[in-house]
Scaffold this active site. Structure first.
Site, short mmCIF file in Angstrom:
data_model
loop_
_atom_site.label_atom_id
_atom_site.label_comp_id
_atom_site.label_asym_id
_atom_site.label_seq_id
_atom_site.Cartn_x
_atom_site.Cartn_y
_atom_site.Cartn_z
N HIS A 608 0.83 -1.21 0.00
CA HIS A 608 0.00 0.00 0.00
C HIS A 608 0.87 1.26 0.00
O HIS A 608 0.95 2.00 0.98
CB HIS A 608 -0.94 0.00 1.22
CG HIS A 608 -2.07 -0.97 1.09
ND1 HIS A 608 -2.07 -2.19 1.74
CD2 HIS A 608 -3.22 -0.91 0.37
CE1 HIS A 608 -3.19 -2.83 1.43
NE2 HIS A 608 -3.90 -2.09 0.61
N ASN A 609 1.53 1.49 -1.13
CA ASN A 609 2.36 2.67 -1.29
C ASN A 609 1.90 3.43 -2.54
O ASN A 609 0.85 3.11 -3.11
CB ASN A 609 3.83 2.26 -1.41
CG ASN A 609 4.01 1.11 -2.40
OD1 ASN A 609 3.38 1.10 -3.46
ND2 ASN A 609 4.87 0.15 -2.06
N THR A 611 3.03 3.40 -5.48
CA THR A 611 3.01 2.57 -6.68
C THR A 611 1.66 1.88 -6.84
O THR A 611 1.12 1.78 -7.94
CB THR A 611 4.14 1.52 -6.62
OG1 THR A 611 5.39 2.18 -6.43
CG2 THR A 611 4.19 0.70 -7.91
N HIS A 648 -7.08 7.07 -2.93
CA HIS A 648 -7.89 6.06 -2.26
C HIS A 648 -7.17 5.35 -1.12
O HIS A 648 -7.84 4.76 -0.25
CB HIS A 648 -8.40 5.04 -3.27
CG HIS A 648 -7.43 3.94 -3.58
ND1 HIS A 648 -6.33 4.12 -4.40
CD2 HIS A 648 -7.37 2.65 -3.15
CE1 HIS A 648 -5.66 2.99 -4.48
NE2 HIS A 648 -6.25 2.08 -3.73
N ASP A 649 -5.84 5.35 -1.06
CA ASP A 649 -5.12 4.69 0.05
C ASP A 649 -4.09 5.61 0.69
O ASP A 649 -3.12 5.14 1.28
CB ASP A 649 -4.41 3.42 -0.45
CG ASP A 649 -5.30 2.19 -0.37
OD1 ASP A 649 -6.21 2.18 0.47
OD2 ASP A 649 -5.10 1.25 -1.16
N GLN A 830 -3.66 -16.86 -3.09
CA GLN A 830 -4.08 -16.21 -4.33
C GLN A 830 -5.30 -16.92 -4.94
O GLN A 830 -6.22 -16.28 -5.44
CB GLN A 830 -2.93 -16.19 -5.32
CG GLN A 830 -1.84 -15.19 -4.99
CD GLN A 830 -2.34 -13.76 -5.03
OE1 GLN A 830 -2.88 -13.31 -6.04
NE2 GLN A 830 -2.17 -13.04 -3.93
#
Length: 883
Positions: A608-609, A611, A648-649, A830
């Site tokens: 959550h960066n 990128t 958004h984050d 996954q």
């Protein structure tokens, strides 16, 4: 050189060698050997660091006989060379304990009023980015003072050490910000409850002769208590630490004893009230609340004169009491008090003045207990006793009788109106208002559905009526759109992943807090930001030429921009969609805004960066380019979607909502454990945007348009919260996919144009499309090309591993136990994520927007994970030769 070196072998097989001749020197070189790997220098980590203990213990060390040459020699010969080979040496934490021969390393007795406390040797934590003369100065100062000292080189090791040792003094290196942010470290420590009584010292650079000394206010705001001008002299460091011990540390030690006193007051059976010298209520205990019927929030901060008085006391009683206590004398006697319910009770009261600074009265302490001489007081006393031993929630017959007794002491509306002179008019107004409420046609849609089913049941056969009963039972549940995860599912990866993402985390442990730091002015790199979109460096411009393709490699952009992809991609995408023109703001303002937003993403997060934000922005722009989507949304919707994807984050801590709620973080308290992070992302983004006109992209649009845009952005960001995932998907399918499919198969349909026109005519449908679009963009990783999908899977897994590690460290509930870095199968996780969240959502989105390239990637990636799972691989790629 004639003495043999002392050799110690640890339980893990690591050999510690120390030349006995150097044991009394601060310049001793410690060598740690394991296999063929050797470590020189006191606090340096080698490539074999994973197998070397993270804490190095030195049991006996003596102060240096002289100052600097040999210390410098040690640094140059051992530490410097090792550091040049090992860039990650800062992750080692070194710990020392003072020699048992130290005269001051003993316990001491401290008197706090009548309490006698035992104070153990002071513990000090040094947080430095690297070893130098200053860190060594404090090290040996601690040794001289008899303190127990720890050294940490990173924020993570510092927090871990502090949570384990609870040091009274923390020294943080504030001289150079390129290694770490000292103020961020201080804030992170202050965010823990354990730091309430800790003294934090900032080591600041000494100003030059022509430089004015800076203000200490920023340091105080960050949580520091003192600053220390850089001085590597052991005596200077020693004097500073000793002054802190005799000043702040001893004061804080006494304050800690107050916790025991307040615990005693909270459990005391007598009612206790503490007021200031001006008779302002400062404290009441639970016994006081039970006796008087008030809660603390209704009393603390109010003057006693504001509370209703009983008229049963003699006229001169209050004057007599004030005369006594103002002279510093204790008063006790019988006094009538009025409870919140309005009735009077008789109390035995003892008021004691407390003399404080300057010999003046600073507080009054009142002890109150019921004076049981009448039936009211006896009943009230009995009620309190029953509450204590049976609890208020008892449903037994005796419990209901107890409730009736308590009711006698409360005020009933009817009884008040009947006793007053204008009772008939009050009662009439009361009944007319109730009738008016009942006549309103306020009814929720679900209530209408239930009423229709109830009516249908009356004339239905038995089997239909029973089926409708089952339907009603389901409809009366709170989460109509969220499927229930069956307990029969034996796959822990699915249950853990789904539970962790969809649980709002209402399990709570007290005493743990998690507050993440702000990166308001953080700069990730020295790469110059372009003045205009045409000013982008050629290597970046070449990559951005492909940004309209779904196969665009965001990690290559991350690399060439030094982890600042959001600014560059944002400039390109926003220019393509005419965002500046719509907002009527300059490109410079938009560029500054993108910089501020990206600076508030945490580059330390593996997933959550910024990128990830750039990746979601890219996916959103790709979706907006699809014909069906373009035909259903207006320009305002497009701008709202791009802004929502960008923010958004923002300021995401790398931990889930469940973690923050379980940790009792300030944000979880602020947002009532509901959509905590999503609410914070939107709120912070608007705060940052409107804070300064230099980057306020909304400053030139009119109020109505701004309100519409703002609501659209907030709605989209909140839609990324996973607890309502199935609600959003099901609403999209029922309101968009199904009507659109029936329209397209209708013989009167005129093709896609009529379908999109019908959708566009309903704003609610546009809202559903925007929600679905950002949700798909947010979790599009499984639909990316395989190489990108694998990279994202590794990053999110690492973030979940780190959360699980921290939950175990802090004693919090482990939200997703399957994400244990030692046992987790990434392919299984996954597969579970794709099966449970991705497939249905992207099937629905593909049916609307027509995205064959995404669905092809999804099928290929799923096959890849299944192959790995079948081979029982925990790695992300197939074994060599199987690709």
């Amino acid at each position: 050189m004639g003495c043999a070196p002392s050799i110690h072998v640890s339980h893990s097989g690591v050999i510690y060698c120390r030349d006995s001749e150097e044991s009394n020197s601060p310049h001793q070189t410690t060598t740690i050997s394991q296999g063929t790997t050797t470590l020189h220098g006191l606090f340096v980590k080698t490539d074999a660091a994973d197998s070397i203990p993270s804490v190095l213990a030195y049991q006996s060390r003596q102060p240096p006989p002289s100052a600097g040459p040999r210390r410098k020699e040690r640094r140059e010969s051992g530490g410097a060379s090792a550091r040049s080979r090992t860039p990650h040496c800062c992750s080692v934490e070194a710990e020392t304990q003072t020699s048992s021969s130290s005269a001051k390393a003993s316990t001491a007795e401290v008197q706090v009023g009548p309490m006698r406390l035992t104070q153990y040797p002071i513990q000090v934590l040094l947080i430095f980015a690297k070893e130098d003369n200053q860190s060594n100065g404090f090290w040996w100062a601690c040794d001289r003072a008899g303190y127990r000292c720890n050294v940490a080189w990173t924020l993570e090791s510092a927090l871990e050490c502090f949570l384990d040792k609870h040091q009274e003094i923390i020294v943080i290196d504030h001289r150079n910000s390129k290694y770490f942010d000292a103020e961020d470290i201080c804030r992170s420590i202050r965010a823990t409850e354990l730091s309430e009584h800790t003294v934090i010292l900032a080591v600041v650079p000494r100003p030059s002769a022509d430089q004015e000394e800076t203000s200490v206010l920023p340091l105080l705001d960050a949580g520091f208590d003192r600053q220390f001008m850089e001085n590597s002299s052991i005596t200077a460091c020693y004097n500073e630490l000793v002054q802190i011990e005799h000043g702040e540390v001893r004061s804080q030690f006494k304050l800690r004893a107050c916790n025991a006193v307040f615990t005693a007051l909270d459990h005391c059976q007598e009612a206790v009230e503490i007021t200031s010298e001006d008779h302002v209520i400062q404290y009441v205990n639970p016994a006081f609340e039970r006796m008087m019927g008030y809660c603390k929030g209704e009393l603390i901060g109010k003057e006693l004169t504001e509370l209703p008085k009983s008229d049963k006391n003699s006229a001169d009683l209050l004057d007599n009491i004030n005369t006594f206590i103002k002279k510093g004398k204790e008063w006790q006697g019988v006094y009538y008090a009025r409870r919140k319910s309005g009735d009077s009770i008789q109390q035995h009261v003892k008021i004691t003045p407390v003399v404080g600074q300057g010999g003046k009265i600073r507080h009054f302490v009142s002890l109150k207990r019921l004076h049981c001489t009448n039936e009211n007081n006896k009943q009230l006393y009995k009620s309190h006793r029953e509450d204590k031993y049976t609890g208020d929630n008892s449903q037994s017959e005796s419990g209901s009788y107890k409730c009736k007794n308590r009711r006698k002491d409360s005020v009933d509306v009817k009884s008040i109106t009947s006793q007053s002179s204008d009772a008939p008019s009050l009662q009439t107004r009361r009944y007319s208002s109730m009738a008016r409420i009942h006549s309103m046609t306020i009814e929720a849609p679900i209530t209408k559905v239930i009423n229709i089913i109830n009516a249908a049941q009356e004339n239905s056969p038995i089997t239909v009526a029973e089926a409708l009963d089952r339907v009603l039972e389901i409809l009366r549940t709170t989460e109509l759109y969220s499927p229930q995860l069956g307990t029969k599912d034996e796959d822990p990866h699915t249950s853990d992943l789904v539970g962790g993402l969809m649980n709002d985390g209402l399990r709570r442990l007290s005493g743990n807090e998690y507050v993440f730091s702000k990166n308001m002015n953080l700069s990730h790199t020295h790469l110059p930001v372009p003045n205009t979109i045409s000013d982008v460096p050629p290597c970046i411009a070449q990559l951005l030429d492909n940004e309209e393709s779904w196969d665009f490699n965001i990690f290559e952009l991350e690399a060439v921009t030094n982890k600042r992809p959001l600014v560059y991609l944002g400039l390109k995408v926003f220019a393509r969609f005419g965002v500046s023109e719509f907002l009527n703001c300059s490109e410079a303002t938009l560029r500054a805004w993108l910089q501020v937003i990206e600076a508030n993403y945490h580059s330390s997060n593996s997933y959550h960066n910024s990128t990830h934000a750039a990746d979601v922005l890219h996916a959103t722009a790709f979706f907006l380019g699809k014909e069906r989507v373009k035909g259903c949304l207006d320009h305002l919707d497009e701008v709202a979607a791009l802004i929502a994807a960008t923010i958004h984050d923002v300021d995401h801590p790398g931990r889930t909502n469940s973690f923050l709620c379980n940790a009792g973080s300030e944000l979880a308290v602020l947002y009532n454990d509901t959509a905590v992070l999503e609410s914070h992302h939107t709120a912070l983004a608007f705060q940052l945007t409107t804070k300064d006109s230099k980057y306020n992209i909304f400053k030139n649009i009119d109020r109505n348009r701004y309100r519409t845009l703002r609501q659209a952005i907030i709605d989209m960001v909140l839609a990324t919260e996973m607890t309502k995932h199935f609600e959003h998907v099901n609403k999209f399918v029922n309101s968009i996919n199904k009507p659109m499919a029936s329209e397209e198969t209708s013989p009167h349909s005129e093709g896609n144009t009529e379908c999109t026109t019908n959708i566009k005519n309903f704003p609610d449908n546009q809202t559903l499309i925007k929600r679905m679009m950002i949700k798909c963009a947010d979790v599009a990783n499984p639909c990316r090309p395989l190489e990108l999908c694998i990279e994202w899977a590794g990053r999110i897994s690492e973030e979940y591993f780190a959360q699980t590690d921290e939950e175990k460290r802090q004693g919090l509930p482990v939200v997703m136990p399957v994400f244990d870095r030692n046992t987790c199968s990434i392919p299984k996780s996954q597969i579970s994520f794709i099966d449970y969240f991705i497939t249905d959502m992207f099937d629905a989105w593909d049916a609307f927007a027509h995205l064959p390239v995404l669905m092809q990637h999804l099928a290929n990636n799923y096959k890849h994970w299944k192959t790995l799972d079948d081979l029982k691989c925990k790695s992300l790629r197939l074994p060599s030769g199987n690709n």
